[in-house]
Design a protein around this motif. Structure first.
Motif, PDB file in Angstrom:
ATOM      1  N   GLY A 147      -0.696   8.682 -16.365  1.00  0.00           N
ATOM      2  CA  GLY A 147      -1.416   7.427 -16.189  1.00  0.00           C
ATOM      3  C   GLY A 147      -1.618   7.081 -14.728  1.00  0.00           C
ATOM      4  O   GLY A 147      -1.281   7.856 -13.828  1.00  0.00           O
ATOM      5  N   PHE A 148      -2.189   5.900 -14.515  1.00  0.00           N
ATOM      6  CA  PHE A 148      -2.365   5.413 -13.146  1.00  0.00           C
ATOM      7  C   PHE A 148      -2.234   3.890 -13.137  1.00  0.00           C
ATOM      8  O   PHE A 148      -2.354   3.218 -14.173  1.00  0.00           O
ATOM      9  CB  PHE A 148      -3.724   5.842 -12.574  1.00  0.00           C
ATOM     10  CG  PHE A 148      -4.901   5.080 -13.128  1.00  0.00           C
ATOM     11  CD1 PHE A 148      -5.396   3.960 -12.471  1.00  0.00           C
ATOM     12  CD2 PHE A 148      -5.517   5.489 -14.304  1.00  0.00           C
ATOM     13  CE1 PHE A 148      -6.476   3.262 -12.978  1.00  0.00           C
ATOM     14  CE2 PHE A 148      -6.598   4.796 -14.820  1.00  0.00           C
ATOM     15  CZ  PHE A 148      -7.085   3.678 -14.152  1.00  0.00           C
ATOM     16  N   GLN A 149      -1.973   3.350 -11.961  1.00  0.00           N
ATOM     17  CA  GLN A 149      -1.858   1.906 -11.786  1.00  0.00           C
ATOM     18  C   GLN A 149      -2.721   1.460 -10.608  1.00  0.00           C
ATOM     19  O   GLN A 149      -2.927   2.202  -9.650  1.00  0.00           O
ATOM     20  CB  GLN A 149      -0.396   1.501 -11.578  1.00  0.00           C
ATOM     21  CG  GLN A 149       0.310   2.247 -10.473  1.00  0.00           C
ATOM     22  CD  GLN A 149       1.813   2.032 -10.518  1.00  0.00           C
ATOM     23  OE1 GLN A 149       2.394   1.809 -11.575  1.00  0.00           O
ATOM     24  NE2 GLN A 149       2.454   2.096  -9.358  1.00  0.00           N
ATOM     25  N   TYR A 150      -3.229   0.232 -10.731  1.00  0.00           N
ATOM     26  CA  TYR A 150      -4.174  -0.266  -9.742  1.00  0.00           C
ATOM     27  C   TYR A 150      -3.901  -1.744  -9.490  1.00  0.00           C
ATOM     28  O   TYR A 150      -3.763  -2.523 -10.440  1.00  0.00           O
ATOM     29  CB  TYR A 150      -5.615  -0.070 -10.245  1.00  0.00           C
ATOM     30  CG  TYR A 150      -6.674  -0.568  -9.297  1.00  0.00           C
ATOM     31  CD1 TYR A 150      -6.978   0.147  -8.145  1.00  0.00           C
ATOM     32  CD2 TYR A 150      -7.366  -1.748  -9.555  1.00  0.00           C
ATOM     33  CE1 TYR A 150      -7.955  -0.303  -7.267  1.00  0.00           C
ATOM     34  CE2 TYR A 150      -8.341  -2.204  -8.690  1.00  0.00           C
ATOM     35  CZ  TYR A 150      -8.632  -1.479  -7.544  1.00  0.00           C
ATOM     36  OH  TYR A 150      -9.586  -1.934  -6.682  1.00  0.00           O
ATOM     37  N   ASN A 151      -3.834  -2.119  -8.205  1.00  0.00           N
ATOM     38  CA  ASN A 151      -3.614  -3.511  -7.846  1.00  0.00           C
ATOM     39  C   ASN A 151      -4.944  -4.262  -7.851  1.00  0.00           C
ATOM     40  O   ASN A 151      -5.799  -4.037  -6.993  1.00  0.00           O
ATOM     41  CB  ASN A 151      -2.957  -3.610  -6.474  1.00  0.00           C
ATOM     42  CG  ASN A 151      -1.540  -3.068  -6.464  1.00  0.00           C
ATOM     43  OD1 ASN A 151      -0.801  -3.245  -7.431  1.00  0.00           O
ATOM     44  ND2 ASN A 151      -1.159  -2.401  -5.384  1.00  0.00           N
ATOM     45  N   LEU A 152      -5.118  -5.148  -8.827  1.00  0.00           N
ATOM     46  CA  LEU A 152      -6.337  -5.944  -8.910  1.00  0.00           C
ATOM     47  C   LEU A 152      -6.351  -7.046  -7.859  1.00  0.00           C
ATOM     48  O   LEU A 152      -7.378  -7.326  -7.249  1.00  0.00           O
ATOM     49  CB  LEU A 152      -6.458  -6.549 -10.311  1.00  0.00           C
ATOM     50  CG  LEU A 152      -6.523  -5.533 -11.471  1.00  0.00           C
ATOM     51  CD1 LEU A 152      -6.499  -6.257 -12.810  1.00  0.00           C
ATOM     52  CD2 LEU A 152      -7.774  -4.677 -11.348  1.00  0.00           C
ATOM     53  N   THR A 153      -5.209  -7.693  -7.682  1.00  0.00           N
ATOM     54  CA  THR A 153      -5.023  -8.715  -6.649  1.00  0.00           C
ATOM     55  C   THR A 153      -3.624  -8.523  -6.067  1.00  0.00           C
ATOM     56  O   THR A 153      -2.895  -7.603  -6.451  1.00  0.00           O
ATOM     57  CB  THR A 153      -5.154 -10.140  -7.214  1.00  0.00           C
ATOM     58  OG1 THR A 153      -4.049 -10.403  -8.097  1.00  0.00           O
ATOM     59  CG2 THR A 153      -6.461 -10.307  -7.988  1.00  0.00           C
ATOM     60  N   GLN A 154      -3.228  -9.422  -5.193  1.00  0.00           N
ATOM     61  CA  GLN A 154      -1.904  -9.348  -4.582  1.00  0.00           C
ATOM     62  C   GLN A 154      -0.802  -9.500  -5.636  1.00  0.00           C
ATOM     63  O   GLN A 154       0.279  -8.915  -5.514  1.00  0.00           O
ATOM     64  CB  GLN A 154      -1.743 -10.430  -3.511  1.00  0.00           C
ATOM     65  CG  GLN A 154      -0.394 -10.390  -2.796  1.00  0.00           C
ATOM     66  CD  GLN A 154      -0.285 -11.476  -1.737  1.00  0.00           C
ATOM     67  OE1 GLN A 154      -1.239 -12.212  -1.479  1.00  0.00           O
ATOM     68  NE2 GLN A 154       0.873 -11.576  -1.113  1.00  0.00           N
ATOM     69  N   HIS A 155      -1.078 -10.273  -6.695  1.00  0.00           N
ATOM     70  CA  HIS A 155      -0.063 -10.552  -7.704  1.00  0.00           C
ATOM     71  C   HIS A 155      -0.343  -9.907  -9.068  1.00  0.00           C
ATOM     72  O   HIS A 155       0.500  -9.986  -9.957  1.00  0.00           O
ATOM     73  CB  HIS A 155       0.065 -12.074  -7.907  1.00  0.00           C
ATOM     74  CG  HIS A 155       0.521 -12.805  -6.690  1.00  0.00           C
ATOM     75  ND1 HIS A 155       1.834 -12.820  -6.290  1.00  0.00           N
ATOM     76  CD2 HIS A 155      -0.179 -13.544  -5.792  1.00  0.00           C
ATOM     77  CE1 HIS A 155       1.946 -13.549  -5.187  1.00  0.00           C
ATOM     78  NE2 HIS A 155       0.739 -13.989  -4.853  1.00  0.00           N
ATOM     79  N   LEU A 156      -1.507  -9.279  -9.236  1.00  0.00           N
ATOM     80  CA  LEU A 156      -1.897  -8.759 -10.544  1.00  0.00           C
ATOM     81  C   LEU A 156      -2.130  -7.257 -10.482  1.00  0.00           C
ATOM     82  O   LEU A 156      -2.921  -6.777  -9.668  1.00  0.00           O
ATOM     83  CB  LEU A 156      -3.163  -9.467 -11.034  1.00  0.00           C
ATOM     84  CG  LEU A 156      -3.611  -9.177 -12.470  1.00  0.00           C
ATOM     85  CD1 LEU A 156      -2.550  -9.661 -13.464  1.00  0.00           C
ATOM     86  CD2 LEU A 156      -4.953  -9.866 -12.754  1.00  0.00           C
TER      87      LEU A 156
END
Length: 220
Positions: A147-156
């Motif tokens: 899988g992968f992960q992505y920072n949408l905002t500073q907190h999300l």
């Protein structure tokens, strides 16, 4: 099977991201058993459950994690007796899972490998003179995930993954409530694919709120 849940972990050591968390779940389930394309019985309803999750960070982008979950429900059951009589009853269903996994992250990607033990108790209630039965399923899985992960905002943060599980040793025991002798048999090897998505919102340095959803293909 579609499952979504609200998960609130509390980090034990905020500086190392080790965590211990509790989860509450709601599952919408529909199961059909077929033989030569003919539906023998169906069960449907909603599961509610609780879980305990933990994780320990190892230097070098490694994470060891585990979870224990318990789900309970009463499903509506529609099927047929051995002599072909239609049955409308309900099933008391319990499900437990114990799992451990090792995960390596190379941002934004990650891979994991693990093991899990699943136990399902399926108690089909008697109707009139038609006796019910109690089934106990036990499954042991080897699991692999990408899988992968992505920072949408500073907190999300968004996380997407695909997990593949292969049963190593599984068996079924059936109790006919003294009507027939109880028996136990091994089950065929099966595979299970899980599509997983998660949104993580950081509340503070030591708390996160997670909303998760997954869809299981070829479930047991």
């Amino acid at each position: 099977m579609l499952i979504s849940f609200l998960y609130l972990p509390t980090q034990l050591l905020a500086k190392t991201n080790n965590y211990l968390g509790l989860s509450a779940s709601l599952t919408n389930s529909r199961f059909s058993e077929k033989d030569n394309q003919k539906t023998l019985n169906t069960e449907q309803g909603q599961f509610t459950g609780l879980g305990l999750d933990w994780g320990y960070v190892i230097p070098g982008n490694w994470l060891i994690s585990g979870k224990i979950t318990q789900q309970n429900t009463k499903l509506n059951y529609q099927g047929f007796s051995q002599n072909g009589l239609a049955i409308n009853s309900h099933t008391q269903y319990q499900q437990q899972e114990f799992a451990v996994a090792v995960r390596y992250t190379y941002l934004p990607y990650f891979a994991s490998i693990g093991m899990s033990h699943n136990q399902h108790q399926r108690d089909i209630k008697s109707v009139g003179e038609i006796s019910g039965l109690n089934e106990n399923y036990q499954f042991n899985y080897a699991m692999l995930g990408l899988g992968f992960q992505y920072n949408l905002t500073q907190h999300l943060q968004l996380e997407l993954s695909v997990d593949y599980a292969y049963s190593i040793k599984s068996n079924l025991s059936v109790d006919f409530f003294n009507l027939y002798d109880s028996n136990q048999k091994p089950l065929n090897k099966v595979t299970r694919t899980q599509l997983f998505s998660q949104l993580a919102y950081t509340l503070s340095q030591s708390h996160q709120l997670l909303f998760s959803h997954f869809n299981i293909k070829k479930p047991i």
